[in-house]
Design an enzyme around this catalytic site. Structure first.
Site, PDB file in Angstrom:
ATOM      1  N   SER A 119       1.746  43.364 -30.084  1.00  0.00           N
ATOM      2  CA  SER A 119       2.267  42.350 -29.267  1.00  0.00           C
ATOM      3  C   SER A 119       1.212  41.601 -28.258  1.00  0.00           C
ATOM      4  CB  SER A 119       3.208  42.955 -27.684  1.00  0.00           C
ATOM      5  OG  SER A 119       4.207  43.561 -28.411  1.00  0.00           O
ATOM      6  N   GLU A 163      10.211  54.668 -40.016  1.00  0.00           N
ATOM      7  CA  GLU A 163      10.648  55.693 -38.986  1.00  0.00           C
ATOM      8  C   GLU A 163      12.006  55.533 -38.327  1.00  0.00           C
ATOM      9  OE1 GLU A 163       9.539  58.500 -38.309  1.00  0.00           O
ATOM     10  OE2 GLU A 163      10.406  57.840 -36.215  1.00  0.00           O
TER      11      GLU A 163
HETATM   12  C1  LIG Z   1       7.342  49.647 -21.831  1.00  0.00           C
HETATM   13  C2  LIG Z   1       6.851  49.125 -23.089  1.00  0.00           C
HETATM   14  C3  LIG Z   1       5.976  49.522 -23.873  1.00  0.00           C
HETATM   15  C4  LIG Z   1       5.375  48.694 -25.053  1.00  0.00           C
HETATM   16  N1  LIG Z   1       4.527  49.315 -25.994  1.00  0.00           N
HETATM   17  C5  LIG Z   1       3.854  48.404 -26.786  1.00  0.00           C
HETATM   18  C6  LIG Z   1       2.796  48.941 -27.531  1.00  0.00           C
HETATM   19  O1  LIG Z   1       2.381  50.014 -27.542  1.00  0.00           O
HETATM   20  N2  LIG Z   1       2.154  48.022 -28.625  1.00  0.00           N
HETATM   21  C7  LIG Z   1       2.670  46.877 -28.835  1.00  0.00           C
HETATM   22  O2  LIG Z   1       2.214  46.118 -29.653  1.00  0.00           O
HETATM   23  N3  LIG Z   1       4.078  46.313 -27.999  1.00  0.00           N
HETATM   24  C8  LIG Z   1       4.218  47.025 -27.107  1.00  0.00           C
HETATM   25  N4  LIG Z   1       5.353  46.731 -26.189  1.00  0.00           N
HETATM   26  C9  LIG Z   1       5.761  45.106 -26.302  1.00  0.00           C
HETATM   27  C10 LIG Z   1       7.056  44.887 -26.885  1.00  0.00           C
HETATM   28  O3  LIG Z   1       7.261  45.237 -28.346  1.00  0.00           O
HETATM   29  C11 LIG Z   1       7.573  43.739 -26.483  1.00  0.00           C
HETATM   30  O4  LIG Z   1       7.923  43.600 -25.137  1.00  0.00           O
HETATM   31  C12 LIG Z   1       8.907  43.123 -27.211  1.00  0.00           C
HETATM   32  O5  LIG Z   1       8.732  43.027 -28.512  1.00  0.00           O
HETATM   33  C13 LIG Z   1       9.478  41.795 -26.321  1.00  0.00           C
HETATM   34  O6  LIG Z   1       8.574  40.872 -26.545  1.00  0.00           O
HETATM   35  P1  LIG Z   1       8.227  40.175 -24.823  1.00  0.00           P
HETATM   36  O7  LIG Z   1       8.108  41.149 -23.782  1.00  0.00           O
HETATM   37  O8  LIG Z   1       7.373  39.266 -25.047  1.00  0.00           O
HETATM   38  O9  LIG Z   1       9.713  39.354 -24.639  1.00  0.00           O
HETATM   39  P2  LIG Z   1      10.326  38.052 -25.141  1.00  0.00           P
HETATM   40  O10 LIG Z   1       9.960  38.010 -26.579  1.00  0.00           O
HETATM   41  O11 LIG Z   1       9.800  37.015 -24.309  1.00  0.00           O
HETATM   42  O12 LIG Z   1      11.648  38.424 -24.856  1.00  0.00           O
HETATM   43  C14 LIG Z   1      12.370  38.161 -23.609  1.00  0.00           C
HETATM   44  C15 LIG Z   1      14.031  38.254 -23.782  1.00  0.00           C
HETATM   45  O13 LIG Z   1      14.503  37.187 -24.532  1.00  0.00           O
HETATM   46  C16 LIG Z   1      15.088  37.819 -25.717  1.00  0.00           C
HETATM   47  N5  LIG Z   1      14.937  36.966 -26.851  1.00  0.00           N
HETATM   48  C17 LIG Z   1      13.658  36.636 -27.702  1.00  0.00           C
HETATM   49  N6  LIG Z   1      14.160  36.222 -28.582  1.00  0.00           N
HETATM   50  C18 LIG Z   1      15.241  35.928 -28.936  1.00  0.00           C
HETATM   51  C19 LIG Z   1      16.174  35.517 -29.754  1.00  0.00           C
HETATM   52  N7  LIG Z   1      15.706  34.920 -30.741  1.00  0.00           N
HETATM   53  N8  LIG Z   1      17.473  35.628 -29.518  1.00  0.00           N
HETATM   54  C20 LIG Z   1      18.115  36.274 -28.600  1.00  0.00           C
HETATM   55  N9  LIG Z   1      17.258  36.577 -27.523  1.00  0.00           N
HETATM   56  C21 LIG Z   1      15.888  36.680 -27.658  1.00  0.00           C
HETATM   57  C22 LIG Z   1      14.407  39.303 -25.806  1.00  0.00           C
HETATM   58  O14 LIG Z   1      15.601  40.144 -26.450  1.00  0.00           O
HETATM   59  C23 LIG Z   1      14.254  39.622 -24.341  1.00  0.00           C
HETATM   60  O15 LIG Z   1      15.488  39.916 -23.681  1.00  0.00           O
HETATM   61  C24 LIG Z   1       5.917  47.462 -25.162  1.00  0.00           C
HETATM   62  C25 LIG Z   1       6.622  46.830 -24.243  1.00  0.00           C
HETATM   63  C26 LIG Z   1       7.350  47.651 -23.261  1.00  0.00           C
HETATM   64  C27 LIG Z   1       8.103  47.062 -22.236  1.00  0.00           C
END
Ligand SMILES: Cc1cc2nc3c(=O)[nH]c(=O)nc-3n(C[C@H](O)[C@H](O)[C@H](O)COP(=O)(O)OP(=O)(O)OC[C@H]3O[C@@H](n4cnc5c(N)ncnc54)[C@H](O)[C@@H]3O)c2cc1C
Lengths: 396, 380
Positions: free
Chosen positions: A129, A244
């Site tokens: 991410s 996984e």
């Molecule tokens: C506790 C925690 C640990 C993590 N650990 C890691 C890690 O070790 N390594 C790593 O690489 N990443 C990690 N992540 C990142 C995680 O994979 C991302 O937070 C996740 O992919 C969501 O991206 P974002 O936070 O940018 O939210 P966004 O993508 O901005 O999403 C925000 C909201 O919009 C919704 N949304 C987005 N797109 C759509 C769509 N097309 N249709 C409908 N709804 C949508 C989402 O479901 C969410 O509710 C971690 C995240 C957390 C919270």
């Protein structure tokens, strides 16, 4: 159809049970039972104990140092961990970096990186991410420019769990400027001690530090640390993530939570209003029923040809929401006594200082509840998983 | 019936909103989390704004405002996540004292409370007793000279760390667990051991251990102490529900802004219908919660049984809405919603604490059901 476990499976299960009984340090078990996040030194110690037995990743194929467990044995292994309140080790090395490297890596990469994972000597973090690439991972911007026999890495990652403790990161980076989105991404194995890496902590709402922001400033990564072919990382990432499938359900976590809720309800019931007991009893039963359904969905995916399940996404959708509700029930059972802010510092050495928790089961309950909000966000958010199921199953 | 606000009420709400927005930005709040407390400057400013004395009679320095004004103010305090124990110290302690017959002591306390000169906390909860106020954890006794003293432990006393006075619910001398009296303890060096810590919303609470601590029996009026406490808790509960609605509104605003600005897949998040529907649900939840504030306020004018039923209904509906809106607020923010640096998680934690304050959902469902017997309703 056969509902029974084979003799081999039973023997294996008993062996795991006996091992955990003998080898799991009591204070580690107690912390885990109370719902605390595992501390880094404990995690290392526990992984090394498992490593000596060859059990850090027993489901890996034998030629790569695992025991080549069958899916059902893997399931029994995890189940025994849950039942013994034993922490499972972090998934980054075991479930992601390892399979990535043994499936797509060179013999040299396997020889260099797999043994330290299995011994609990090196730990990994996942660099996917970025600030502008969350759900839309394919839009990631971190660049790796080829420079002689190395890449020069610039950009940054966010939400990187455990980056502050990790020795290596498996990192998705853009190696081609021409190609857009999924194309042009490569996997690099980045030494976290490389010059040019800065790790900044991100404190989360449970008051703890698990997450980080990682910045790359001209970080040199030798070309032989690229996994597989240049530009092919997207398909590798998809393979590794769906490989996984069943641990996404988090069954053992759920069962441990239900045991905790049950223990609390038994203890608290005499002092509770009878209508409250009825309410809690019904909530517990509901979650127990849901967990049974999840368990059999997992068993189907493991032992039947259950492609129509939309596999990992279906399990993750249910598993994550259920785990949130289990944590919430534990907190609700504790009532007002779940409210104090717990600080993990110094625990358990000063456990006699009880932080205002009147109930011995209270520490860790709220922290767990708060952090579990992330279960429906991390690793593919709930809404996105739903989209995947609709697309996979119905082409919508 | 007319549920609209008067000119004065609108004025109160708007000036409170303006003042708090200026004085209580999220960054200011974060600083205050470090050096928490209410003895500070803002509490004095609250006093200067007339908020602390608002519901007191004019001869005690107040303006005779009622629960509606209190609710309007609490909603604004919720919107900025104010850390001051306004509901506990002003609404709860104030209502307790106001329900007692006028004496020199009571009038002095109310005057001091309203002027922000003395801080009063209320100690109800005991270890292992959930919401029961006098389960036997603290008992009152009489010395040979006939003076009252308290022994035992109270937990999670909001504002208890700094209070000059604490009103303590306890089992009276010769009483049984469940019998309840109200006692006033003046806090000084050795009157009781206090241990301060914070709850997950960052608010400060204290555990108080009394050991033959001198106290004043506050009984003596026509109402029993138990009835006084019950009614005061209902008043505080309605105020707290209003605070929760303020929190929800803030979560919804933050989330809407986020959905309008954050882009993924080349579009703003707000263009995804799944998220539009979620926003709509959050808004509807909040509107129903707001409607329940009106029901709660009306209930405060009813006889005890109906009051209890109505207030519990309000607490249930508002807290359910709050937990849902708070959790969805985090969800729609994604990773950023999980961080300490961003406000939405702080609102969620406050909403969690509100749900478990003055009775949680289980408690209020029990209270509601007991007043809603399963017999066929008769129409009068
Ligand atoms: C506790 C925690 C640990 C993590 N650990 C890691 C890690 O070790 N390594 C790593 O690489 N990443 C990690 N992540 C990142 C995680 O994979 C991302 O937070 C996740 O992919 C969501 O991206 P974002 O936070 O940018 O939210 P966004 O993508 O901005 O999403 C925000 C909201 O919009 C919704 N949304 C987005 N797109 C759509 C769509 N097309 N249709 C409908 N709804 C949508 C989402 O479901 C969410 O509710 C971690 C995240 C957390 C919270």
């Amino acid at each position: 159809m056969d509902f029974s476990l084979s003799q081999d499976d039973c023997r294996f299960r008993d062996e795991v049970r006996e091992f955990l009984r003998a080898e799991l340090p009591a204070e580690l078990r107690e912390r885990h039972r109370q719902g605390f996040h595992i501390r880094d030194d404990d995690h290392r110690r526990w992984t090394q104990i498992l490593g000596r037995k060859g059990w850090v990743a027993p489901e890996w194929p034998r030629e790569h140092g695992g025991l080549g467990l069958t899916p059902i044995q893997r399931y029994l292994f995890d189940e025994e961990f849950g039942a013994a309140d034993a922490p499972t080790i972090l998934s980054f090395g075991r479930n992601l970096a390892g399979p990535l490297i043994y499936t797509f890596g060179t013999p040299e990469q396997r020889a260099r990186f797999l043994p330290p994972i299995l011994a609990g000597a090196e730990f990994w973090c996942q660099g996917f991410s970025e600030p502008n690439a969350g759900s839309d991972l394919a839009s990631l911007q971190t660049r790796a420019e080829p420079h002689g026999d190395a890449y020069v890495l610039n950009g940054g990652k966010i939400w990187t769990t455990e980056a502050h403790h990790a020795d290596f990161m498996f990192c998705l980076a853009r190696t081609s400027a021409e190609e857009k989105r999924q194309n042009g991404l490569s996997f690099l194995l980045v030494d976290m001690k490389s010059p040019g890496i800065t790790v900044r902590p991100i404190w989360s709402i449970d008051g703890e530090h698990h997450l980080n922001e990682v910045f790359f400033d001209d970080v040199v990564v030798p070309a032989d640390r690229r996994v597989g072919e240049e530009g092919q990382a997207w398909s590798y990432a998809k393979f590794v993530l769906t490989n996984e499938r069943t641990s996404a359900a988090g069954l053992d976590r759920m069962k441990a939570g239900l045991r905790r809720a049950r223990r609390l309800l038994v203890r608290l019931a005499p002092g509770l209003d009878p209508t409250a007991v009825t309410q809690f009893r019904r909530r517990l039963a509901q979650l127990e029923v849901d967990t049974i359904a999840l368990e059999w969905a997992v068993l189907r995916v493991l032992t039947a040809d259950a492609r129509e399940m939309a596999g990992a996404s279906a399990l993750k959708l249910r598993g994550s929401a259920l785990a949130q509700r289990v944590a919430e029930l534990v907190v609700d059972l504790l009532g007002p006594e779940a409210l104090p802010q717990f600080s993990d510092e110094g625990y358990p050495h000063n456990a006699d200082h009880n932080y205002g928790f009147a109930d011995p089961d209270a520490p860790g309950a709220m922290t767990t509840h708060l952090y579990r909000r992330a279960l429906t966000i991390a690793g593919g958010a709930y809404e996105v998983q739903r989209g995947i199921v609709a697309k996979q199953m119905f082409g919508l | 019936m007319n549920l609209s606000l008067t000119e004065e009420q609108l004025l109160l709400r708007d000036s409170a909103r303006r003042f708090l927005r200026e004085q209580y930005s999220f960054d200011v709040r974060r600083q205050r989390l470090g050096d928490r407390g209410m003895g500070g400057e803002l509490w004095t400013q609250f006093a200067n704004m007339g908020w602390l004395a608002m519901s007191l009679d004019e001869e005690l320095g107040g303006s005779g405002a009622g629960p509606v004004e209190i609710a309007l103010l609490c909603e604004e305090l919720g919107r900025v996540l104010a850390l001051e124990p306004f509901v506990d110290s002003i609404v709860l302690a104030g209502s307790l004292l106001q329900a007692m017959p006028s004496t020199q002591l009571r009038d002095d306390l109310l005057r001091g409370l309203g002027a922000g000169e003395i801080v009063i906390a209320v100690a109800v909860l005991e270890p292992g007793a959930r919401y029961a106020g006098a389960a036997g954890g603290v008992v009152a006794g009489l010395t040979s000279e006939g003076c009252t003293e308290l022994t035992g432990r109270k937990i999670l006393v909001r504002g208890g760390g700094e209070a000059d006075m604490v009103i303590v619910a306890a089992v009276p001398p010769e009483g049984n667990p469940g019998d309840l009296g109200l006692y006033l303890v003046t806090m000084h060096g050795d009157s009781c051991a206090r241990r301060t810590y914070s709850t997950v919303d960052g608010c400060e609470v204290a555990d108080l251990s009394f050991d033959r601590t001198a106290a004043v029996d506050l009984a003596g009026g026509p109402m029993s102490a138990a009835a006084i406490l019950d009614e005061a808790l209902d008043r505080a509960t309605v105020a707290l529900c209003a605070e929760a609605v303020g929190c929800m509104e803030a979560v919804i605003e933050l989330t809407a802004v986020h959905l309008r600005t954050r882009k993924q897949f080349g579009k703003t998040l707000g263009s995804f219908q799944a998220l539009q529907h979620r926003m709509a649900e959050m808004h509807v939840e909040c509107e129903y919660a707001r409607a329940m504030i009106y029901k709660g306020l009306q209930s405060l004018t009813l006889p005890a049984d109906e009051r209890q039923k109505g207030v519990s209904a309000a607490k249930i509906r508002v807290c359910q809405a709050g937990l849902e809106v708070g959790a969805q607020g985090i969800q729609l923010h994604g990773g950023i919603g999980m961080t300490e640096e961003y406000p939405v998680g702080h609102y969620y934690r406050r909403l969690l604490v509100i749900e478990k304050t003055y009775g949680d959902l289980a408690h209020h469902f029990g209270r509601f059901e007991a007043r809603s017997p399963l017999i066929e309703a008769q129409r009068q």
